[in-house]
Design an enzyme around this catalytic site. Sequence first.
Site, mmCIF file in Angstrom:
data_model
loop_
_atom_site.group_PDB
_atom_site.id
_atom_site.type_symbol
_atom_site.label_atom_id
_atom_site.label_comp_id
_atom_site.label_asym_id
_atom_site.label_seq_id
_atom_site.Cartn_x
_atom_site.Cartn_y
_atom_site.Cartn_z
ATOM 1 N N GLY A 271 0.967 -1.014 -0.608
ATOM 2 C CA GLY A 271 -0.004 -0.179 -0.137
ATOM 3 C C GLY A 271 0.636 1.466 -0.034
ATOM 4 C CB ALA A 272 2.141 3.358 1.909
ATOM 5 C CD GLU A 274 8.030 1.390 6.812
ATOM 6 O OE1 GLU A 274 8.579 0.732 8.096
ATOM 7 O OE2 GLU A 274 6.994 1.223 5.918
ATOM 8 C CG ASN A 275 11.070 4.197 1.869
ATOM 9 O OD1 ASN A 275 11.054 2.981 1.436
ATOM 10 N ND2 ASN A 275 10.147 4.538 0.591
ATOM 11 C CD GLU A 308 3.523 3.471 5.079
ATOM 12 O OE1 GLU A 308 4.241 3.581 5.690
ATOM 13 O OE2 GLU A 308 2.582 2.999 5.020
ATOM 14 C CG HIS A 311 5.971 3.142 9.732
ATOM 15 N ND1 HIS A 311 6.450 1.906 10.660
ATOM 16 C CD2 HIS A 311 5.706 2.308 9.441
ATOM 17 C CE1 HIS A 311 6.045 0.679 10.247
ATOM 18 N NE2 HIS A 311 4.910 0.829 8.973
ATOM 19 C CD GLU A 330 4.941 -2.779 9.077
ATOM 20 O OE1 GLU A 330 3.561 -1.606 9.581
ATOM 21 O OE2 GLU A 330 5.477 -2.120 7.733
#
Length: 875
Positions: A271-272, A274-275, A308, A311, A330
Site C-alpha cells: 500500500g505504501a 515508510e522510507n 506511514e 513509522h 507494524e
Amino acid sequence: MDQFKKQPRLPKFAIPKRYDIRLKPDLSACKFAGTVSIDLDIVAGTRFIVLNAADLSINPGSVCFSPRNSSKVFEASEVELVEEDEILVLDFAETLPLGLGVLAIGFEGVLNDRMKGFYRSTYEHNGEKKNMAVTQFEPADARRCFPCWDEPACKATFKITLDVPSELVALSNMPVVEEKVNGPLKTVSYQESPIMSTYLVAVVVGLFDYVEDHTSDGIKVQVYCQVGKTTQGKFALNVAVRTLELYKEYFAVPYALPKLDMIAIPDFAAGAMENYGLVTYRETALLYDEQHSAAANKQRVATVVAHELAHQWFGNLVTMEWWTHLWLNEGFATWVSYLATDYLFPEWKIWTQFLDESTDGLRLDGLAESHPIEVEINHAGEIDEIFDAISYRKGASVIRMLQSYLGAECFQRSLASYIKKHACSNAKTEDLWAALEEGSGEPVNKLMNTWTKQKGYPVVSVKVKDQKLEFEQSQFLSSGCHGDGQWIVPVTFCCGSYDKKKSFLLQTKSETHDVKEFFSDSNKSGIAHSWIKLNVDQTGFYRVKYDEELAARVRYAIENKYLTATDRFGILDDSFALCMARQLPLTSLLTLMGAYREELEYTVLSNLISITYKIGRIAADAKPELMDDIKQFFVNLFQYSAEKLGWDAKQGESHLDAMLRGEILTALAMLGHEETLTEAMRRFHAFLNDRNSPLLPPDIRKAAYVAVMQQVNSSDRAGFESLLRVYRETDLSQEKTRILGSLASCPDQGIVLEVLNFVLSPEVRSQDAVFGLAVSKEGREVAWTWFKDNWDLISKTYGSGFLITRFVSAIVSPFASFEKVKEVEEFFATRTKHSIARTLKQSLERVNINANWVQSIQEENNLAEAVLELAYRKY
C-alpha cells in the site's frame, strides 16, 4: 567459503558505519550502474568480508579494502556472489587489520519489473509511455540495488549521489545539496542521512509535479505525483502536515529530518512504504479526487498517510532489532494511525472501525497454522509472509488492549521515554515492555508475553450461577478443535448498564465473581434478568461465549438499543466465529442476526454484510435448497437501512452514511434484489453517457458495477464490454480497482474465465491483479483450473513477493470440501516455495474448516423451519 552459506544472519566480523553510494540508472535500457564505498569497522580477525547482494553483477577488479591508518590497499583475491543465500563473499587472502577502513565495490544491475529492489514503473506523459526508476527495499531488497549489510540492526549513515537525465526529478531520503547539469545528464548530490537501516533508503527518478506546505516548525512537506494530478495530492498534504505536528507532541520528540516527501508510484506492490523522508505510495493510497473518489478512498488515504508517518518514529528512528520484532513497527503504526485519524476526523468514529482490524487479526489467529506475534525468521524468503494480519492487526489490537488496561496518559508517557531511550538505535519487544512496566508499575512483561510469544487467543465462556458469574478461558480455534494455550486476560464486563462496570485479570483457567454489588437490596433479582456484556467496547483480543440464557438477554439488549455500536459489533462477530467453529448452530446465529434489522451504524452493518456473504457461500454448499429463503432473509435485514439511505446523498450527511450506502446497495445487488438491479442499470447507463453524471457518484459506483456483472452472461455481454471501456478510459487508479473488484462477481463461468485472463493481461498492472480474484461462488472451479494452467506465469511474475500469497489464498480458501484439500496438496507437492508455504497451509486449513462447517449445517434439524420463519416474518 562454505561456512557462510545457509546462515540466517550475516557474520559479525565487520560493522558498517557509512555508505557513499553513486547510482546511474538508464531508464531506456532498464539497467543501472553503481559504486559503493562503505566505511567499516573490522572488529574480529578475518580475511573475509561477507555482506548481502542479489541480482547484481559485481566487478571483481573494483573490490578493495583500504584501512584508515595504512597506505596499503587490500584487493579481493576471490569474489563470490552466492545467489541462493543472497550474500557476497569477499576473500582478501590475508587477515585484514582491525579498526576502521573503506570497502569499495563497483556493480551493475537491471531495473526489474518485479516491484522490489531498484525497479521500473511505467507511466504515460503526453500520450507517450515512459519509465521511472523506483526503490522498494523492505524487507530485504536493498541488496538488489547495492551490496550492503541488509539487516535492520546494521544501521549506518548514507551519502547518495545520482546521475540522471537532466529533465527528470530525482528524489532521495534527504534534501539536495548540489545539482550539476552536464548536457543531457545531471549529477544530484544529497545531504548525508542520519543513522538508519538499509531497508529505509530510497531513490525515485521520473517526471513529477508536486504540491508543498510546511509544518509550524518549518519542516517542508511535498506530495509528488504524475504531471497534471497535483490537485489530487492536496488532501494527503494537509493530513501529513497536521499528523507530523500531532506526532511531535504525542511522542515528545520532533520529526528527525529537514523534509518529508510523499510520492505516488503507478506500480507498487504494497500500500505504501515508510522510507525515511521519502514515503512511497500506491496512487490509491495517496491521491484523492474530489469528483471521482469515494468516501472510503478518502479514509484510506488518511489512515495510510498516518500509518506511514507514525513509522518515521516507530520503525525509522527506533528500529526493530530483527524481523522477529516486525510487529513493533507494524502493530504500532497501525494503532497510532487510528489515534491520528480520530484526532483529525472525529466524525468518522474511526475507533469503532478499528474493530475491522481486530476481526481480521482474530480470523487469522483462530487458525492452527497461525503464528505468534513474535515469530522466528530463519530465511529472508520467509519475511514477506509475516507482513500479515498478525503483525499488523493482532499487533495493533494487543497494543489497544494494553493501552486500555494501563490508561491513555501513562501509556503515552512510557512510549515517549521508550522512543527517547532507543532513538537512532534498535529495540526488541522486551525493551518496550520494560518502558511500559517502569511507567505503570504493572507486570507488563508477564502479561504481554502470553499474547506475543504464543499464537492464538482465548474464548472466555460465561454463565450465571447462584448470583455469581463463572468465567472460563480456553483457546479458540476456528476448526472447533481444542488448543492448550492459556493467557492473562484483561476481562471487563457490565451488568444491565454501562455504569455498572467491573474489570479483573483472568490469570487461571476459571474464576468466579460475585456481582451482588451491582444491584440494590430491593433489586436482588437483577442478575436474574439483566443483560451482561463481556469485553466492554471490544478492547480485549478474545472471543466471548455466553450460555443460552445470557445470549437471549444480550439479543434483547440489541433489539432494544441498549448496547453501544462496538458491543453490538462484538456480539455479532463472536457469534459468527463460534458458528464457524461449530460451537453455535447456524439457526442461533441467524436468529441473532435478525436482531440487527434496524441497525444503522456503519461498522456494525459492514460486518453484518460480510457475514451474510460468508454464510451465503457455506449455506449454498450445505443446503442449496434453502438459498432462496436465506437470500430473502438477508434482503429483509438490509431493507430498513437501504430505505433510510436511498440512492442519493442527503445534504450534509455523514462520511459514514456515504460509505454505508455503497456497501448496502452492493450487498442487495449481490443478493439479486430486483429493484436494486434495475435502478443500478438505469444509473449505470446515465453514467456511460456522461462520466460526470450526478446519478452515479463514486460512493455507489461499485454497487452499480456489481449489479451490472450479476446480469452479464456469455450471450449478453454488453454490460461487461461497457465496464471494460470505462476501465480503459479512466486514468484514476481508484476507478480501475473498483471495476476490477466487480468483474469476477459475475455468476457466468465463461465470463469469470475471461475476467481472470484479463487480470493477467498487460492492461492490468501486476500490483492490481489481486483485486480481480474475488470470484463468484459459481466461478470457484474455473478459477482453480485457471490458476493451475497459469501457475508458471503467476510464479514468474510475482516470484518471491508477498502478492503471490494473495493469489494462493484468494483461489484456494473459498472451497469447502475435503477432496479439494487433497487436490490442492497434490498440485503444490512439487511446486511449493518458502514465500507461500505458510499461506498455503492456512488456506488449506480454511478449506477443512469450511468442509466441517458444511457437514455440521447439513446435520442441523430445524434449520429449514427457522429460515422460513425468518424470511417471511412480519415486523
